[in-house]
Design an enzyme around this catalytic site. Structure first.
Site, PDB file in Angstrom:
ATOM      1  N   TYR A   1      52.778  94.394  11.728  1.00 51.17           N
ATOM      2  CA  TYR A   1      51.514  94.890  11.156  1.00 51.17           C
ATOM      3  C   TYR A   1      51.397  96.396  11.390  1.00 51.17           C
ATOM      4  O   TYR A   1      51.124  97.165  10.459  1.00 51.17           O
ATOM      5  CB  TYR A   1      50.323  94.141  11.771  1.00 51.17           C
ATOM      6  CG  TYR A   1      48.972  94.672  11.324  1.00 51.17           C
ATOM      7  CD1 TYR A   1      48.569  94.586   9.992  1.00 51.17           C
ATOM      8  CD2 TYR A   1      48.095  95.258  12.243  1.00 51.17           C
ATOM      9  CE1 TYR A   1      47.332  95.078   9.589  1.00 51.17           C
ATOM     10  CE2 TYR A   1      46.854  95.743  11.850  1.00 51.17           C
ATOM     11  CZ  TYR A   1      46.481  95.660  10.519  1.00 51.17           C
ATOM     12  OH  TYR A   1      45.255  96.157  10.123  1.00 51.17           O
TER      13      TYR A   1
ATOM     14  N   ILE B   1      37.040  96.885  13.902  1.00 54.14           N
ATOM     15  CA  ILE B   1      35.882  96.753  13.021  1.00 54.14           C
ATOM     16  C   ILE B   1      35.455  95.283  13.052  1.00 54.14           C
ATOM     17  O   ILE B   1      36.250  94.395  12.704  1.00 54.14           O
ATOM     18  CB  ILE B   1      36.227  97.162  11.564  1.00 54.14           C
ATOM     19  CG1 ILE B   1      36.809  98.589  11.504  1.00 54.14           C
ATOM     20  CG2 ILE B   1      34.996  97.017  10.668  1.00 54.14           C
ATOM     21  CD1 ILE B   1      35.879  99.714  11.908  1.00 54.14           C
TER      22      ILE B   1
HETATM   23  N1  LIG Z   1      38.844  94.585  10.952  1.00 59.93           N
HETATM   24  C1  LIG Z   1      39.551  95.436  11.667  1.00 59.93           C
HETATM   25  O1  LIG Z   1      39.400  95.529  12.916  1.00 59.93           O
HETATM   26  C2  LIG Z   1      40.547  96.356  10.985  1.00 59.93           C
HETATM   27  C3  LIG Z   1      41.058  97.439  11.740  1.00 59.93           C
HETATM   28  C4  LIG Z   1      41.960  98.312  11.134  1.00 59.93           C
HETATM   29  C5  LIG Z   1      42.335  98.123   9.823  1.00 59.93           C
HETATM   30  N2  LIG Z   1      41.833  97.071   9.100  1.00 59.93           N
HETATM   31  C6  LIG Z   1      42.267  96.958   7.701  1.00 59.93           C
HETATM   32  O2  LIG Z   1      41.120  96.973   6.869  1.00 59.93           O
HETATM   33  C7  LIG Z   1      41.419  96.322   5.629  1.00 59.93           C
HETATM   34  C8  LIG Z   1      40.305  95.321   5.319  1.00 59.93           C
HETATM   35  O3  LIG Z   1      40.320  94.293   6.303  1.00 59.93           O
HETATM   36  P1  LIG Z   1      39.002  93.576   6.841  1.00 59.93           P
HETATM   37  O4  LIG Z   1      38.900  93.841   8.299  1.00 59.93           O
HETATM   38  O5  LIG Z   1      37.850  93.864   5.980  1.00 59.93           O
HETATM   39  O6  LIG Z   1      39.448  92.028   6.736  1.00 59.93           O
HETATM   40  P2  LIG Z   1      39.165  90.947   5.607  1.00 59.93           P
HETATM   41  O7  LIG Z   1      37.719  90.619   5.580  1.00 59.93           O
HETATM   42  O8  LIG Z   1      40.143  89.854   5.876  1.00 59.93           O
HETATM   43  O9  LIG Z   1      39.526  91.672   4.234  1.00 59.93           O
HETATM   44  C9  LIG Z   1      40.818  91.746   3.682  1.00 59.93           C
HETATM   45  C10 LIG Z   1      40.679  91.569   2.173  1.00 59.93           C
HETATM   46  O10 LIG Z   1      41.941  91.820   1.562  1.00 59.93           O
HETATM   47  C11 LIG Z   1      42.184  90.813   0.591  1.00 59.93           C
HETATM   48  N3  LIG Z   1      43.641  90.655   0.500  1.00 59.93           N
HETATM   49  C12 LIG Z   1      44.508  90.407   1.501  1.00 59.93           C
HETATM   50  N4  LIG Z   1      45.751  90.290   1.018  1.00 59.93           N
HETATM   51  C13 LIG Z   1      45.660  90.481  -0.327  1.00 59.93           C
HETATM   52  C14 LIG Z   1      46.606  90.458  -1.384  1.00 59.93           C
HETATM   53  N5  LIG Z   1      47.914  90.196  -1.175  1.00 59.93           N
HETATM   54  N6  LIG Z   1      46.173  90.692  -2.647  1.00 59.93           N
HETATM   55  C15 LIG Z   1      44.860  90.903  -2.892  1.00 59.93           C
HETATM   56  N7  LIG Z   1      43.916  90.946  -1.926  1.00 59.93           N
HETATM   57  C16 LIG Z   1      44.327  90.721  -0.671  1.00 59.93           C
HETATM   58  C17 LIG Z   1      41.462  89.567   1.116  1.00 59.93           C
HETATM   59  O11 LIG Z   1      41.060  88.702   0.067  1.00 59.93           O
HETATM   60  P3  LIG Z   1      41.934  87.413  -0.366  1.00 59.93           P
HETATM   61  O12 LIG Z   1      42.331  86.725   0.903  1.00 59.93           O
HETATM   62  O13 LIG Z   1      40.992  86.617  -1.216  1.00 59.93           O
HETATM   63  O14 LIG Z   1      43.080  87.959  -1.128  1.00 59.93           O
HETATM   64  C18 LIG Z   1      40.244  90.161   1.795  1.00 59.93           C
HETATM   65  O15 LIG Z   1      39.151  90.260   0.903  1.00 59.93           O
HETATM   66  C19 LIG Z   1      42.802  95.685   5.811  1.00 59.93           C
HETATM   67  O16 LIG Z   1      43.772  96.516   5.194  1.00 59.93           O
HETATM   68  C20 LIG Z   1      42.990  95.676   7.325  1.00 59.93           C
HETATM   69  O17 LIG Z   1      44.351  95.696   7.697  1.00 59.93           O
HETATM   70  C21 LIG Z   1      40.936  96.203   9.656  1.00 59.93           C
END
Ligand SMILES: NC(=O)c1ccc[n+]([C@@H]2O[C@H](COP(=O)([O-])OP(=O)(O)OC[C@H]3O[C@@H](n4cnc5c(N)ncnc54)[C@H](OP(=O)(O)O)[C@@H]3O)[C@@H](O)[C@H]2O)c1
Length: 238
Positions: free
Chosen positions: A142, A175
């Site tokens: 990751y 987050i």
């Molecule tokens: N939360 C944290 O602590 C954190 C920290 C650093 C970075 N991030 C990054 O922030 C971004 C958003 O994450 P989040 O925390 O909001 O988690 P999340 O709620 O799981 O959101 C991720 C979104 O991406 C979509 N997704 C994943 N794989 C996909 C694919 N192959 N094609 C199309 N859509 C896809 C998912 O929808 P579907 O499953 O319906 O496709 C989901 O809506 C990600 O890139 C994550 O790595 C998060």
């Protein structure tokens, strides 16, 4: 009115980003794989939606025809740590390869494919969501995938710069209030991460959304090829 596309905009950080653009009067299209999630989110947001797998070249090619013909702001937010969805196996090389491809596909290839498909119709901004995991240790494939986003964005900024388009990474720390941890984030896990910050709190989706809004604003026109860290000082990008 700007045309904005937010991948992964049905939940978490992407949803907050979409809501922030909608609140400014922009026309927003959210994407993701789960149609029912997108449909519900789009109705609440007042946004358009298009379900497709951003990591599949064929699906992206097909979806591109149905995305707006002009894209002023593209936010590559889709992704997550795919290891949280798998049983861990470090011995079988097929499992190791599959685990690495899954994270590279979800986080790196999704951004590369969607951006490449939309490049001719981009006009202003590309913002890709990275992670503090790119600079820390312990998150394996990751973190490696998110680090690759930073290297790719440096090239993208050079490619799009002559057209007046900026390309940046927003790199969040912890987050909360998203589906990222699949409901498995413990109080102890939050505490440990918050202790690493300088402001003593976890981040929220709107912390990230506000930073993306700034990068998309006219005031950020000379800011490109950068990684903007949104983590309460848990990692210092100086
Ligand atoms: N939360 C944290 O602590 C954190 C920290 C650093 C970075 N991030 C990054 O922030 C971004 C958003 O994450 P989040 O925390 O909001 O988690 P999340 O709620 O799981 O959101 C991720 C979104 O991406 C979509 N997704 C994943 N794989 C996909 C694919 N192959 N094609 C199309 N859509 C896809 C998912 O929808 P579907 O499953 O319906 O496709 C989901 O809506 C990600 O890139 C994550 O790595 C998060």
């Amino acid at each position: 009115m700007r045309e904005v596309v937010v991948t992964g905009g049905g939940t978490g950080i992407g949803y907050a980003i979409a809501a922030a653009f909608v609140s400014l009067g922009d026309r927003v299209t959210i994407t993701g794989r789960r149609e029912h999630v997108l449909k519900d989110a789009a109705a609440r947001l007042g946004a358009e939606y298009l379900p497709f797998n951003a990591a599949s070249p064929l699906a992206v090619k097909e979806a591109a025809a149905r995305l707006p013909q002009r894209v002023d702001v593209l936010v590559n937010n889709a992704g997550g740590n795919t290891n949280l969805d798998r049983a861990k196996s470090d011995e079988d090389l097929m499992d190791v390869a599959e685990a690495w491809w899954a994270n590279l596909n979800a986080n790196l290839m999704s951004a590369v494919l969607v951006t490449t498909a939309l490049t001719p119709r981009l006009t202003q901004r590309v913002v890709t969501i990275g992670s503090i995991a790119a600079r820390g240790t312990g998150s394996g494939s990751y973190g490696a995938a998110k680090a690759a986003i930073e290297a790719w964005t440096a090239d993208l900024a050079a490619e799009l710069g002559p057209r007046g388009i900026t390309a940046n990474v927003v790199s969040p720390g912890l987050i909360v209030e998203t589906e990222f941890f699949r409901g498995r984030l413990t109080d102890e896990g939050v505490k440990r991460r918050v202790e690493g910050t300088r402001n003593g709190r976890a981040g929220t989706p709107s912390d990230v959304a506000d930073t993306v809004l700034f990068l998309a604003s006219p005031g950020a026109r000379h800011l490109t090829g950068q990684v903007v860290h949104v983590n309460g000082g848990a990692y210092l990008g100086r």
